[in-house]
Design a protein around this motif. Structure first.
Motif, PDB file in Angstrom:
ATOM      1  N   TYR A 110       8.081  -0.562  -2.162  1.00  0.00           N
ATOM      2  CA  TYR A 110       6.623  -0.463  -2.040  1.00  0.00           C
ATOM      3  C   TYR A 110       6.221   0.674  -1.098  1.00  0.00           C
ATOM      4  O   TYR A 110       5.481   0.476  -0.133  1.00  0.00           O
ATOM      5  N   HIS A 166       3.812  -4.806   4.263  1.00  0.00           N
ATOM      6  CA  HIS A 166       2.857  -4.274   3.281  1.00  0.00           C
ATOM      7  C   HIS A 166       1.954  -3.216   3.914  1.00  0.00           C
ATOM      8  O   HIS A 166       0.738  -3.218   3.716  1.00  0.00           O
ATOM      9  N   SER A 242      -2.925  -2.970  -1.825  1.00  0.00           N
ATOM     10  CA  SER A 242      -2.265  -2.036  -2.728  1.00  0.00           C
ATOM     11  C   SER A 242      -2.739  -0.591  -2.574  1.00  0.00           C
ATOM     12  O   SER A 242      -2.080   0.318  -3.069  1.00  0.00           O
ATOM     13  N   ASN A 300      -5.116  -6.573  -9.331  1.00  0.00           N
ATOM     14  CA  ASN A 300      -4.602  -5.218  -9.109  1.00  0.00           C
ATOM     15  C   ASN A 300      -5.716  -4.183  -9.022  1.00  0.00           C
ATOM     16  O   ASN A 300      -5.801  -3.257  -9.823  1.00  0.00           O
ATOM     17  N   ASP A 358       1.678  -2.528  -9.982  1.00  0.00           N
ATOM     18  CA  ASP A 358       1.293  -2.843  -8.614  1.00  0.00           C
ATOM     19  C   ASP A 358      -0.053  -2.244  -8.218  1.00  0.00           C
ATOM     20  O   ASP A 358      -0.653  -2.666  -7.237  1.00  0.00           O
ATOM     21  N   PHE A 359      -0.500  -1.220  -8.950  1.00  0.00           N
ATOM     22  CA  PHE A 359      -1.744  -0.568  -8.540  1.00  0.00           C
ATOM     23  C   PHE A 359      -2.356   0.205  -9.689  1.00  0.00           C
ATOM     24  O   PHE A 359      -1.709   0.468 -10.702  1.00  0.00           O
TER      25      PHE A 359
END
Length: 615
Positions: A110, A166, A242, A300, A358-359
């Motif tokens: 990530y 994160h 994100s 997302n 994820d985004f």
């Protein structure tokens, strides 16, 4: 299968999009300029896999900056790759830095990236041999080091603490002393704010603040989104932030969360704005802007801020009965408040996999203050992925009025009932969404105006000789705002035969008759130095009409007493009534065109058939 994880970056001339495994470069019109695997651009060794590419445009240095994760199949040797373009052209060379020695058996998952005037910030969630979460890492590199071309020097912190992570460093769209970062406290779920300050030599983390103290909600784990057929997309989203972006005192970050309507739980797109100067004092205010609705999942999300300060928010939506994964976009427009979600594009069918991206990538347009670009993902027939790129603009201001309209004849061409006339105008400007097209309207013989649209700043049309024309031009921006109208002067293409009294000949010119000539006859001379002078009043453009053939030679052209060009009328194929040269002026006036025979050896003859004048 591995989701595409779509991301986008936009520069003044290029658009760079990434998905897992692929980098594409287009111009702003969408023409593909380069496409190559991520392993090739980031110089990934052949024994490694890679994932999570993210490239951003750094306007401070006019460079492209990217990061991705690399790893072996057994997770014994992992790292990040930092790539920096050598120039503003992403199809050119890139400098690639390997950060393998920092991570070893820890997988940097990530990855996050931010670039500012002084530093590049990289972040990751680190997993021991790819399995057990060990804590986050944050790194900083100096731009001065990169620009100088010396070996990359890094500083930072690897936190051996799995209770938080994160990290999302903010994309920096304006200058600030520090780089804002948001992350999650895993014990409480609280969003934490901090700033990266200093250089490699003076790296520090300052202004750590729990944003729930300012009224922000904790991060919450969303339910699996459900689509028609009651099929849940397991592992579609978690609660981690994100994306984060900073411009002019506002940090926006996004995450997916849980929305409890009292009966059921739904995935919610969460948007949070933090007011901060990013100068070490920390936030002054924080506000959550939830994107939620009973019966619908939003997950997302993405966020971008245009140069006008309007915030564009995106998300994927589904519902259990009628909506396959669909991309939506809304906005918090500067000066006019919240603009609700609108559907942008829908999948062709339900998604049958377990992972969603994820985004969603959202990038500010550096060439239009009101615009952003997005790349998003959908499911097409058969269950495969597809990604789409869109440009979205907010603009309440009309473009500037087009510049002065000019008219000119266009050689080479054959004189007939019509002549080609180029109508041109000065370009309009539109800072927000950009000028998309021009409406060009024409009036024939004093009648009504009828038009066409063009993206350029000129058009060429065949116009009947002897008729009156007038043009007007309106600029239209990307959202449909129209400028004031620019109206040009009326003009008439007028034909003057070779025997007109407006032309004065020296001695040594003869006449020849044929239906092939304009008006049935032409003047000609084969003697060097012989000349003819044509005078026109109220002229905007004057074109010389001649014959081209193997027996024809060259002549010199003088405009108002100044030499302009030598024109050859030689051609292996005989062509009559040819417009061979023209000269134009920005305003009508009285002008003289002088033709002087060169006397070309072996084929000296020059025909002076006619003149065409726009007047």
């Amino acid at each position: 299968c591995e989701p595409p994880d779509p991301w986008i970056a936009v520069g003044p001339s290029h658009v760079v999009t990434t998905t897992n495994g692929m980098v594409r470069v287009t111009n702003r019109a969408g023409t593909l300029l380069m496409q190559e695997p991520t392993w090739a651009l980031f110089a990934v060794p052949v024994d490694r896999f890679d994932s999570d590419p993210r490239i951003i445009w750094d306007a401070f240095h006019s460079r492209w900056v990217g990061v991705l994760t690399t790893f072996r199949g057994d997770f014994t040797d992992n790292g990040l790759r930092l790539a920096v373009s050598e120039t503003s052209d992403p199809t050119g060379g890139w400098i690639v830095y390997s950060l393998d020695t920092i991570y070893g058996s820890f997988l940097p998952d990530y990855p996050g990236i931010s670039s500012s005037a002084t530093r590049i910030v990289l972040t990751s969630d680190d997993f021991d041999t790819g399995a057990s979460y060990a804590g986050p890492t944050i790194l900083v590199a100096d731009w001065s080091n990169i620009i100088a071309g010396t070996s990359l020097s890094l500083n930072g912190a690897a936190f051996d603490d799995p209770t938080f992570g994160h990290f999302r460093p903010a994309q920096m769209l304006s200058s600030a002393a520090n780089t804002p970062v948001v992350f999650e406290d895993f014990i409480t779920g609280d969003p934490i704010y901090l700033e990266v300050t200093g250089t490699v030599a003076t790296f520090n983390l300052v202004a750590a603040v729990d944003l729930t103290d300012g009224g922000s909600a904790p991060f919450t784990l969303p339910p699996d989104p459900v689509q028609p057929g009651a099929v849940a997309i397991s592992n579609a989203a978690d609660e981690r932030p994100s994306d984060a972006v900073y411009r002019s005192g506002q940090l926006w970050f996004v995450a997916t969360g849980d929305y409890d309507d009292g009966v059921n739980h739904w995935a919610m797109a969460r948007y949070t704005v933090v007011s901060t100067a990013a100068s070490g004092a920390g936030p002054s205010a924080v506000t959550d802007v939830p994107g939620a609705d009973s019966g619908t999942h939003f997950f997302n999300p993405g966020v971008g801020i245009n140069a006008d300060g309007s915030v564009f928010v995106t998300a994927t939506k589904t519902d259990p009965t009628s909506v396959y994964p669909t991309t939506v976009m809304g906005a918090v427009l500067a000066g006019s408040g919240i603009y609700p979600y609108q559907d942008i594009s829908a999948s062709d069918e339900a998604y049958t996999g377990t992972r969603w991206g994820d985004f969603i990538g959202v990038a500010a347009d550096p060439s239009a203050a009101g615009a952003v670009w997005i790349q998003h993902e959908l499911v097409e027939t058969g269950g495969s992925w597809r990604t789409e790129v869109l440009r979205v603009a907010s603009d309440g201001v009309a473009p500037s009025t087009p510049g002065t309209i000019t008219h000119s004849l266009v050689p080479p061409a054959t004189l007939g009932a019509t002549v080609p006339v180029k109508v041109a105008w000065g370009a309009s400007t539109d800072a927000d969404s950009g000028v998309a097209r021009y409406l060009v309207e024409r009036s024939d013989d004093g009648g009504g105006f009828f038009g066409v649209t063009t993206a350029g700043t000129s058009i060429t049309q065949p116009l009947l000789v002897g008729h009156l024309y007038q043009y007007r031009v309106t600029a239209i921006d990307a959202v449909g705002n129209a400028s004031a109208v620019r109206t040009g002067g009326a003009f008439r293409p007028t034909l003057y035969q070779s025997n007109t009294s407006a032309t004065v000949y020296s001695t040594g010119w003869g006449s020849s008759s044929s239906s092939s000539f304009s008006g049935g006859s032409t003047k000609y001379s084969s003697t060097a130095g012989k000349y003819a002078t044509f005078t026109a009043t109220n002229a905007r453009s004057i074109a010389i009409v001649s014959t081209k053939a193997a027996s024809r030679g060259s002549f010199k052209v003088y405009v108002d007493g100044v030499f302009k060009a030598t024109i050859s009328t030689y051609s292996t194929t005989t062509r009559y009534r040819q417009l061979v040269y023209q000269f134009s002026w920005s305003a009508p006036g009285t002008h003289k065109i002088k033709v002087v025979v060169v006397g070309t050896a072996g084929h000296p003859r020059v025909d002076l058939d006619a003149f065409v004048v726009l007047r």
